[in-house]
Scaffold this motif. Structure first.
Motif, PDB file in Angstrom:
ATOM      1  N   ASN A  87     -50.136  33.260  29.692  1.00 23.77           N
ATOM      2  CA  ASN A  87     -49.232  31.851  29.788  1.00 23.77           C
ATOM      3  C   ASN A  87     -49.649  30.919  30.563  1.00 23.77           C
ATOM      4  N   VAL A  91     -51.106  27.362  29.330  1.00 23.42           N
ATOM      5  CA  VAL A  91     -50.809  26.264  29.664  1.00 23.42           C
ATOM      6  C   VAL A  91     -51.327  24.950  30.755  1.00 23.42           C
ATOM      7  N   GLY A  94     -53.480  23.905  27.157  1.00 22.79           N
ATOM      8  CA  GLY A  94     -53.292  23.827  25.784  1.00 22.79           C
ATOM      9  C   GLY A  94     -52.880  24.561  24.798  1.00 22.79           C
ATOM     10  N   SER A  95     -52.818  24.419  23.187  1.00 21.95           N
ATOM     11  CA  SER A  95     -52.856  24.722  22.032  1.00 21.95           C
ATOM     12  C   SER A  95     -53.661  24.853  21.462  1.00 21.95           C
TER      13      SER A  95
ATOM     14  N   PHE B  30     -42.842  19.376  28.188  1.00 18.92           N
ATOM     15  CA  PHE B  30     -43.707  20.451  28.275  1.00 18.92           C
ATOM     16  C   PHE B  30     -44.306  19.989  30.040  1.00 18.92           C
ATOM     17  N   LEU B  33     -42.319  22.761  31.166  1.00 20.29           N
ATOM     18  CA  LEU B  33     -43.090  24.276  30.824  1.00 20.29           C
ATOM     19  C   LEU B  33     -43.819  24.348  32.100  1.00 20.29           C
ATOM     20  N   ASP B  34     -45.072  23.352  32.289  1.00 21.92           N
ATOM     21  CA  ASP B  34     -45.694  22.753  32.981  1.00 21.92           C
ATOM     22  C   ASP B  34     -45.044  23.836  35.158  1.00 21.92           C
ATOM     23  N   ALA B  37     -44.424  27.581  34.839  1.00 19.78           N
ATOM     24  CA  ALA B  37     -45.143  28.125  34.679  1.00 19.78           C
ATOM     25  C   ALA B  37     -45.971  28.968  35.835  1.00 19.78           C
TER      26      ALA B  37
ATOM     27  N   GLY D  94     -53.494  20.869  26.842  1.00 26.94           N
ATOM     28  CA  GLY D  94     -52.989  21.447  27.767  1.00 26.94           C
ATOM     29  C   GLY D  94     -52.611  20.442  28.807  1.00 26.94           C
ATOM     30  N   SER D  95     -52.320  21.440  30.509  1.00 20.48           N
ATOM     31  CA  SER D  95     -51.971  20.253  31.407  1.00 20.48           C
ATOM     32  C   SER D  95     -53.479  19.773  32.114  1.00 20.48           C
TER      33      SER D  95
ATOM     34  N   GLY E  26     -42.140  31.516  28.836  1.00 20.60           N
ATOM     35  CA  GLY E  26     -43.170  30.281  28.092  1.00 20.60           C
ATOM     36  C   GLY E  26     -43.495  30.295  27.548  1.00 20.60           C
ATOM     37  N   PHE E  30     -44.172  27.427  24.798  1.00 18.85           N
ATOM     38  CA  PHE E  30     -44.526  26.515  24.270  1.00 18.85           C
ATOM     39  C   PHE E  30     -45.046  26.704  22.736  1.00 18.85           C
TER      40      PHE E  30
END
Lengths: 120, 120, 120, 120, 120, 120
Positions: A87, A91, A94-95, B30, B33-34, B37, D94-95, E26, E30
């Motif tokens: 996870n 995060v 990204g995707s 997002f 979520l960050d 995490a 992503g982050s 999480g 996502f």
């Protein structure tokens, strides 16, 4: 152990041996440095394997992911702990990480199944 | 705390607030979520911060490195342990990581000095 | 030499010294391996510096670009030859390399000007 | 227009001119190809600018982000539409994109403020 | 639909289901965020799919490219428009994108052929 | 020549031909620019091929690695020289390059074996 992982391990061993034959001092030293980076020290080996796993996921290298999952399972990490590491990678990265998450979950499942059948 | 880090933290806060004002549902989710995490779960928060730090180093993001070093120091990680994490990042990511290793060591030193002077 | 490059070199030296003080065996070995990778061998040092330069450009690391340009100029590469290397990096890496091409050309100009004024 | 953006545009122009002087055929052709990629065709120019913006964000290049935001604003994209593009980049990348999201939002705000003050 | 794409879609569905079973909050959030990023909003869904496609190409993820091409075709984008998007990705990302351009063109051809034969 | 390489070359030719049919001016010009980047100029073609090889390794593109190894062998580079280039890529790019080093060594071996058997 399942076919995909055994094939990877056989290929990895064969080509690492071949790289050893090349006998390039720099390459050999790098390989040793790589091994040493995951040995017990100020951080325990198992923790470093998990660091290596997350690094491999965000850099999106399936072979590296497979290697570190095998090491992490051997080091005693539980699925729920590994999912937490997945996870963090998802995060941060990204995707674009999702295909590697699929690969990682499949590898983890294969590794557990193999251990189960080995244990019988 | 030193200028570079206080400036980063002020800029980070100001722009995160501005991003909040934008009020885009996807972006806000997002951001949440960050944050989530890195909270305690199957893995403790401090371990996840170290995973985030190594991910940030191999992806070569100085702002992310600074953020996670501050969190790691607050979570109680010792220098020797953090150096081990830096070493994993260096071996995985190669010499292209060296400029970020310099940055990380400087940030860690700044953070320790700031804590020392705060403690007086 | 111009301010940007002298500052970079001073910072680089100061932080490399600090990294040396940390005295982490893995990190120290990596630093040595990095130095050794550019020494004369089956390929001459000057050729390896140019390989390092192109690798740094496609990986988009300005500090690494500056370091390898300084080394390449010292190794005797001419501007027209370096522009060819820049072009390979640009074509392989795409327009995302353009900001680093600007940086590289500026660094090369600064290095030549500094050598000119040193020679007077 | 604010200092950071005017400085970037002046530096960009100066170094692009210098790159033109170098007169390397490959580099010049690449620069032309880059310009042509964003001209009206089967897709309108404004749509391609937005594609270039998202590509720049996920590849994490602040100079490229600034350039494409300026172009997108000139092409008439509204803030809410640009935030949607930022969100796609954030979810894909992503982050690690967050520091570039901060930069992008700041650049967009600077661009709007500059247009407001120009209009008076 | 051709073998490579049907296999990818079956694997993708199977592993996404397996990831759902893992039931990590999480990760699930996502996944939802990822789906939501491509829904109609200030930008229409079809435009966002094209943004996702270009992001996937410059980040060089074949599975992501396949997914977004399938979505883009379903959203009604014509070949000439998609080629323009491919070209932006190629210019931004450079020759390292060429293998992914080959993959993308092959996927697009497969998708069109499959639709033709479905339509009969 | 071995199966993996002949298959790659056939696929590469087939898809490059298909990309040519698409007849997108930007894409065609990029393809020409890519070819031209490796022709004799201020640097000899063989040197540029080695630059392209190292760029491909640090960017971790196996198809690009295969292509440039074939070109490098044809240009007369010896194994020991290529191993030096591999080592620069490994040190710059880190352990994440190792799977690509395995691939590169295998490709080089295949290429040599094929030349041996062709020569008989």
């Amino acid at each position: 152990m399942s076919n995909r992982l055994t094939e990877f391990q056989a290929y990895r061993k064969r080509m690492n041996d071949r790289i050893g034959e090349i006998d390039h001092l720099g390459v050999k030293r790098f390989m040793n440095l790589d091994t040493a980076a995951y040995e017990d020290g100020a951080l325990p080996a198992r923790q470093k394997e998990m660091l290596g796993l997350v690094a491999s996921m965000v850099l999106r290298c399936n072979d590296c992911i497979d290697y570190h999952i095998l090491q992490c399972v051997q080091a005693g990490w539980e699925d729920q702990e590994l999912f937490e590491a997945f996870n963090v990678a998802l995060v941060v990265g990204g995707s674009i990480i999702i295909p590697h998450l699929r690969h990682a979950v499949e590898t983890l499942d294969m590794t557990r199944q193999s251990k189960d059948s080995d244990g019988k």
